[in-house]
Design an enzyme around this catalytic site. Structure first.
Site, PDB file in Angstrom:
ATOM      1  N   LYS A  31      10.811  31.786   3.581  1.00 46.52           N
ATOM      2  CA  LYS A  31      11.200  31.957   2.175  1.00 46.52           C
ATOM      3  C   LYS A  31      11.697  30.642   1.572  1.00 46.52           C
ATOM      4  CE  LYS A  31      15.096  33.754   0.320  1.00 46.52           C
ATOM      5  NZ  LYS A  31      15.438  33.315  -1.040  1.00 46.52           N
ATOM      6  N   ASP A  60      10.479  32.463  -3.718  1.00 47.63           N
ATOM      7  CA  ASP A  60      11.452  33.377  -4.336  1.00 47.63           C
ATOM      8  C   ASP A  60      12.089  32.714  -5.562  1.00 47.63           C
ATOM      9  OD1 ASP A  60      13.287  35.453  -4.697  1.00 47.63           O
ATOM     10  OD2 ASP A  60      14.682  34.669  -3.190  1.00 47.63           O
ATOM     11  N   LYS A  62      12.347  34.345  -8.619  1.00 46.35           N
ATOM     12  CA  LYS A  62      12.952  35.411  -9.442  1.00 46.35           C
ATOM     13  C   LYS A  62      12.725  35.189 -10.946  1.00 46.35           C
ATOM     14  CE  LYS A  62      16.602  36.435  -6.131  1.00 46.35           C
ATOM     15  NZ  LYS A  62      16.601  35.233  -5.273  1.00 46.35           N
ATOM     16  N   ASP A  65      11.812  36.116 -17.994  1.00 44.53           N
ATOM     17  CA  ASP A  65      11.538  35.447 -19.261  1.00 44.53           C
ATOM     18  C   ASP A  65      10.740  36.408 -20.152  1.00 44.53           C
ATOM     19  OD1 ASP A  65      11.057  33.312 -21.206  1.00 44.53           O
ATOM     20  OD2 ASP A  65      11.456  31.917 -19.563  1.00 44.53           O
ATOM     21  N   THR A 119      21.832  41.594  -4.194  1.00 46.83           N
ATOM     22  CA  THR A 119      22.699  42.104  -3.113  1.00 46.83           C
ATOM     23  C   THR A 119      24.112  41.508  -3.171  1.00 46.83           C
ATOM     24  OG1 THR A 119      21.511  40.511  -1.733  1.00 46.83           O
ATOM     25  CG2 THR A 119      20.980  42.824  -1.424  1.00 46.83           C
ATOM     26  N   ARG A 209      21.692  32.431   6.209  1.00 50.95           N
ATOM     27  CA  ARG A 209      22.809  31.824   6.937  1.00 50.95           C
ATOM     28  C   ARG A 209      22.954  32.270   8.393  1.00 50.95           C
ATOM     29  NH1 ARG A 209      26.574  32.664   1.759  1.00 50.95           N
ATOM     30  NH2 ARG A 209      24.935  34.233   1.486  1.00 50.95           N
TER      31      ARG A 209
HETATM   32  O1  C5P Z   1      22.198  33.404   3.651  1.00 47.82           O
HETATM   33  P1  C5P Z   1      21.718  34.785   3.304  1.00 47.82           P
HETATM   34  O2  C5P Z   1      21.130  35.512   4.498  1.00 47.82           O
HETATM   35  O3  C5P Z   1      22.749  35.607   2.568  1.00 47.82           O
HETATM   36  O4  C5P Z   1      20.512  34.495   2.304  1.00 47.82           O
HETATM   37  C1  C5P Z   1      19.868  35.484   1.572  1.00 47.82           C
HETATM   38  C2  C5P Z   1      18.722  34.857   0.836  1.00 47.82           C
HETATM   39  O5  C5P Z   1      18.076  35.893   0.103  1.00 47.82           O
HETATM   40  C3  C5P Z   1      19.130  33.798  -0.181  1.00 47.82           C
HETATM   41  O6  C5P Z   1      18.078  32.818  -0.202  1.00 47.82           O
HETATM   42  C4  C5P Z   1      19.163  34.533  -1.501  1.00 47.82           C
HETATM   43  O7  C5P Z   1      18.810  33.708  -2.594  1.00 47.82           O
HETATM   44  C5  C5P Z   1      18.083  35.588  -1.292  1.00 47.82           C
HETATM   45  N1  C5P Z   1      18.231  36.809  -2.095  1.00 47.82           N
HETATM   46  C6  C5P Z   1      19.357  37.597  -2.087  1.00 47.82           C
HETATM   47  N2  C5P Z   1      19.437  38.714  -2.888  1.00 47.82           N
HETATM   48  C7  C5P Z   1      18.398  39.072  -3.645  1.00 47.82           C
HETATM   49  C8  C5P Z   1      17.225  38.300  -3.635  1.00 47.82           C
HETATM   50  C9  C5P Z   1      17.178  37.170  -2.829  1.00 47.82           C
HETATM   51  O8  C5P Z   1      20.304  37.301  -1.364  1.00 47.82           O
HETATM   52  N3  C5P Z   1      18.461  40.183  -4.374  1.00 47.82           N
END
Ligand code: C5P
Length: 228
Positions: A31, A60, A62, A65, A119, A209
């Protein structure tokens, strides 16, 4: 269920080093989000393909617009040869229809996933913006996305199961905020473990992470893949 490894590291070299360590994993989803794409651009996508042409790329960005701009942007993104993209369901029916329509003209179009409630929202934070209940609205967003022929939605594991039940097994769910073995949640509010993601019938999990901050990221990826 498929794993998407989020390349959210502070430098291009670090992202590429992580991928190099995973280079033998054909069809692994990778991603690329805002941080890396803003910094490293299209060149990064080419470098990912050079490491393993069988990696699946999830760009990703998102999109949010007006319909015409969304359609134009989706067309440009599709030309980059990526396999999955995101837009916001709250950009509305007309915008989602426009994107789906434009991608029909393109050979091998990417999957389109609509973001429902980020989330990082809990019930209170979501209400402050949308003035409605989170779970109800996520389902409404998912229904609307389905009507627009979008391939699926981005949601949390708390909503994925209901979406599958009410909209259909073939409508995809992609769930970020996965803390595979209960790691720290950081800014994420609606988190889930691998077990919970499986129960929620999630098609794609996104892990950032917990992988790149692990002592041994490659071992962590392997441990996750074993559980899937
Ligand atoms: O570090 P972590 O596991 O929290 O990363 C989650 C990834 O998913 C990040 O790149 C974040 O931008 C992406 N994301 C998210 N929630 C969403 C869509 C994408 O956390 N609804």
């Amino acid at each position: 269920m498929k794993l998407c490894v989020a390349l959210d590291l502070p430098s291009e070299q670090q992202n590429l080093a992580l991928l190099e360590s995973l280079k033998e994993k054909d069809y692994l989803w990778v991603k690329v989000g805002l941080r890396s794409f803003i910094r490293d651009g299209v060149k990064l996508l080419e470098q990912i393909k050079a490491i393993n042409p069988l990696f699946r790329i999830f760009l990703d960005l998102k999109l949010y617009d007006i319909p015409n701009t969304m359609g134009d942007s989706a067309e440009e993104i599709a030309k980059l040869g990526v396999h999955m993209i995101t837009l916001h369901a709250s950009s509305g029916r007309e915008a989602m229809n426009e994107v789906v329509q434009r991608l029909k003209e393109i050979p091998n179009p990417p999957l389109v996933m609509a973001v429902t409630a980020l989330t990082s929202f809990d019930e209170k934070g979501f209400f402050e913006v949308y003035h409605t209940g989170l779970q109800t609205q996520v389902l409404e967003f998912a229904k609307m996305a389905k009507e627009c022929n979008v391939n699926g939605v981005v949601c949390s594991c708390e909503e994925s199961k209901t979406i599958k039940e009410q909209i259909g097994e073939n409508f995809l769910t992609l769930t970020p905020a996965i803390r595979p073995f209960g790691e720290s949640s950081g800014d994420q509010k609606r988190v889930a473990t691998l077990e919970e993601a499986k129960e929620a019938k999630s098609d794609f999990i996104v892990v950032g992470r917990p992988i790149y901050k692990a002592q041994n990221p490659k071992a962590m990826v392997e441990q996750i893949l074993k559980e899937l």
